[in-house]
Design an enzyme around this catalytic site. Structure first.
Site, PDB file in Angstrom:
ATOM      1  N   ASN A 236       0.866  -1.175   0.000  1.00 41.13           N
ATOM      2  CA  ASN A 236       0.000   0.000   0.000  1.00 41.13           C
ATOM      3  C   ASN A 236       0.905   1.229   0.000  1.00 41.13           C
ATOM      4  O   ASN A 236       1.501   1.566   1.018  1.00 41.13           O
ATOM      5  CB  ASN A 236      -0.893  -0.033   1.254  1.00 41.13           C
ATOM      6  CG  ASN A 236      -1.746   1.218   1.383  1.00 41.13           C
ATOM      7  OD1 ASN A 236      -1.788   2.048   0.472  1.00 41.13           O
ATOM      8  ND2 ASN A 236      -2.416   1.359   2.517  1.00 41.13           N
TER       9      ASN A 236
ATOM     10  N   SER B 186       3.515  -1.968  10.467  1.00 41.30           N
ATOM     11  CA  SER B 186       4.970  -2.016  10.710  1.00 41.30           C
ATOM     12  C   SER B 186       5.577  -3.366  10.374  1.00 41.30           C
ATOM     13  O   SER B 186       6.485  -3.847  11.058  1.00 41.30           O
ATOM     14  CB  SER B 186       5.299  -1.616  12.157  1.00 41.30           C
ATOM     15  OG  SER B 186       4.913  -0.276  12.381  1.00 41.30           O
TER      16      SER B 186
ATOM     17  N   HIS C 281      -9.484   0.958   4.792  1.00 36.49           N
ATOM     18  CA  HIS C 281      -8.226   1.179   5.511  1.00 36.49           C
ATOM     19  C   HIS C 281      -8.501   2.127   6.695  1.00 36.49           C
ATOM     20  O   HIS C 281      -9.332   3.032   6.585  1.00 36.49           O
ATOM     21  CB  HIS C 281      -7.175   1.780   4.572  1.00 36.49           C
ATOM     22  CG  HIS C 281      -5.813   1.774   5.178  1.00 36.49           C
ATOM     23  ND1 HIS C 281      -5.411   2.725   6.090  1.00 36.49           N
ATOM     24  CD2 HIS C 281      -4.782   0.907   5.049  1.00 36.49           C
ATOM     25  CE1 HIS C 281      -4.174   2.435   6.480  1.00 36.49           C
ATOM     26  NE2 HIS C 281      -3.771   1.342   5.869  1.00 36.49           N
TER      27      HIS C 281
ATOM     28  N   GLU D 282      -5.261  -4.986  10.434  1.00 34.84           N
ATOM     29  CA  GLU D 282      -4.253  -3.959  10.687  1.00 34.84           C
ATOM     30  C   GLU D 282      -4.564  -3.262  12.004  1.00 34.84           C
ATOM     31  O   GLU D 282      -5.399  -2.338  12.023  1.00 34.84           O
ATOM     32  CB  GLU D 282      -4.254  -2.926   9.552  1.00 34.84           C
ATOM     33  CG  GLU D 282      -3.936  -3.494   8.197  1.00 34.84           C
ATOM     34  CD  GLU D 282      -3.374  -2.435   7.261  1.00 34.84           C
ATOM     35  OE1 GLU D 282      -2.347  -2.705   6.634  1.00 34.84           O
ATOM     36  OE2 GLU D 282      -3.937  -1.324   7.181  1.00 34.84           O
TER      37      GLU D 282
ATOM     38  N   GLY E  24       2.552   2.418  10.942  1.00 35.03           N
ATOM     39  CA  GLY E  24       3.488   3.536  10.826  1.00 35.03           C
ATOM     40  C   GLY E  24       4.151   3.901  12.143  1.00 35.03           C
ATOM     41  O   GLY E  24       4.790   4.941  12.251  1.00 35.03           O
TER      42      GLY E  24
ATOM     43  N   GLU F  37      -6.996   4.592   7.732  1.00 30.89           N
ATOM     44  CA  GLU F  37      -6.826   6.016   7.410  1.00 30.89           C
ATOM     45  C   GLU F  37      -8.074   6.564   6.707  1.00 30.89           C
ATOM     46  O   GLU F  37      -8.430   7.726   6.870  1.00 30.89           O
ATOM     47  CB  GLU F  37      -5.555   6.211   6.559  1.00 30.89           C
ATOM     48  CG  GLU F  37      -4.307   5.999   7.409  1.00 30.89           C
ATOM     49  CD  GLU F  37      -3.107   5.415   6.685  1.00 30.89           C
ATOM     50  OE1 GLU F  37      -3.071   5.464   5.444  1.00 30.89           O
ATOM     51  OE2 GLU F  37      -2.203   4.907   7.379  1.00 30.89           O
TER      52      GLU F  37
ATOM     53  N   LYS G  93       0.084   4.210  -0.217  1.00 33.01           N
ATOM     54  CA  LYS G  93      -0.591   5.377   0.378  1.00 33.01           C
ATOM     55  C   LYS G  93      -0.402   6.588  -0.561  1.00 33.01           C
ATOM     56  O   LYS G  93      -0.320   6.403  -1.768  1.00 33.01           O
ATOM     57  CB  LYS G  93      -0.092   5.621   1.803  1.00 33.01           C
ATOM     58  CG  LYS G  93      -0.229   4.341   2.659  1.00 33.01           C
ATOM     59  CD  LYS G  93      -0.065   4.545   4.127  1.00 33.01           C
ATOM     60  CE  LYS G  93      -0.268   3.205   4.841  1.00 33.01           C
ATOM     61  NZ  LYS G  93      -0.202   3.300   6.289  1.00 33.01           N
TER      62      LYS G  93
HETATM   63  P1  13P Z   1       3.096   0.498   7.758  1.00 34.34           P
HETATM   64  O1  13P Z   1       3.640  -0.794   7.188  1.00 34.34           O
HETATM   65  O2  13P Z   1       3.818   1.699   7.270  1.00 34.34           O
HETATM   66  O3  13P Z   1       2.962   0.419   9.254  1.00 34.34           O
HETATM   67  O4  13P Z   1       1.606   0.643   7.174  1.00 34.34           O
HETATM   68  C1  13P Z   1       0.749  -0.420   7.252  1.00 34.34           C
HETATM   69  C2  13P Z   1      -0.469  -0.097   6.463  1.00 34.34           C
HETATM   70  O5  13P Z   1      -1.238   0.771   6.822  1.00 34.34           O
HETATM   71  C3  13P Z   1      -0.680  -0.829   5.211  1.00 34.34           C
HETATM   72  O6  13P Z   1      -1.946  -0.611   4.705  1.00 34.34           O
END
Ligand code: 13P
Length: 255
Positions: A10, A214, A96, A168, A174, A98, A12
């Site tokens: 992803n 992560s 997601h 997740e 992150g 976010e 983002k």
């Molecule tokens: P990170 O791997 O940067 O923690 O992000 C995970 C994520 O949100 C994947 O969709």
């Protein structure tokens, strides 16, 4: 039925067109034939070009990070599932954390987005996961159960069989803080048991459940070795070809 191992990147809201093209080309150069399905999920502007690059490469697919729930219309700034399909993508990340947090996407809306994705012959990567306070209150299973029931359990078996789930935990995204392999396994097992109760054992055992949060080259091996973890949804580490490829090679049989 053996379920599919999947590692999805992803991206983002990162990488301009040239940067995205370079990263995808590097990944394609480094990727080795394997049974693991790789899915690259870049911002919309990359979808068409990456689909062309991925064309003919086995076990490499392209996905979007979101779509609108309607098929077309006066929704300025939005992109439909049909448009995503038309450029050669085959997956869409839905729900997601976010999107839930910054764009107020609730369970009811996400159920409609899942329907739009499936109606266009795309596969949803449906995200679920709890925030830290929920885990600390030990309500994480109840929360994830509710996200899955409200977002997915209106589907019939045939439609559900196309769904990929990504667990997740929001506190691990992150932050550099991963769920322990045991915490991941516990939740993945719980999710699979929910699916078994609703759709039966055979669909449950064929559903790919990915871990995200992560996930890095140095922890992927341990996480992917858990029996109910079928791969990962990778954020930060998906932006570096070497790290992403190393995660792709982290399944026990590839070591
Ligand atoms: P990170 O791997 O940067 O923690 O992000 C995970 C994520 O949100 C994947 O969709």
């Amino acid at each position: 039925m053996k379920r599919r191992q999947i590692v999805a990147g992803n991206w983002k809201m990162n990488l301009n067109f040239q940067e995205g093209r370079d990263l995808a080309s590097e990944i394609i150069r480094m990727i080795k034939p394997s049974n693991t399905l790789t899915v690259l999920c870049p911002p919309f502007v990359h979808l068409n070009h990456l689909s062309v690059l991925a064309n003919g490469i086995s076990n490499l697919e392209i996905g979007a990070q979101n779509c609108h729930q309607s098929s077309s219309g006066a929704f300025t700034g939005e992109v439909s599932a049909e448009m995503i399909k038309s450029v050669g993508a085959n997956f869409v990340i839905i729900g997601h954390s976010e999107r839930r947090e910054y764009f107020n996407e609730d369970d009811e809306l996400l159920a409609k987005k899942v329907d739009a994705v499936l109606a266009n012959d795309l596969q949803p990567i449906f995200c679920c996961g709890e925030k830290l306070d929920v885990r600390e209150a030990e309500s994480h299973e109840a929360l994830v159960q509710s996200q899955i029931e409200k977002g997915l359990f209106h589907l019939d078996s045939e439609a559900f069989a196309k769904v990929v789930i990504a667990y997740e935990p929001v506190w691990a995204i992150g932050t550099g803080r991963t769920a322990s392999p045991e915490q991941a396994q516990e939740m993945h097992h719980f999710i699979r048991s929910l699916i078994a109760k609703k759709y039966g054992k055979s669909i449950a055992s064929a559903t790919s459940i990915l871990y995200g949060g992560s996930c890095k080259p140095d922890n992927a091996v341990e996480i992917f070795s858990q029996p109910d973890v079928d791969g990962g949804l990778i954020g930060g580490a998906a932006l570096k070809a070497k790290d992403f490829i190393s995660i792709l090679q982290s399944f026990p049989e590839n070591l």
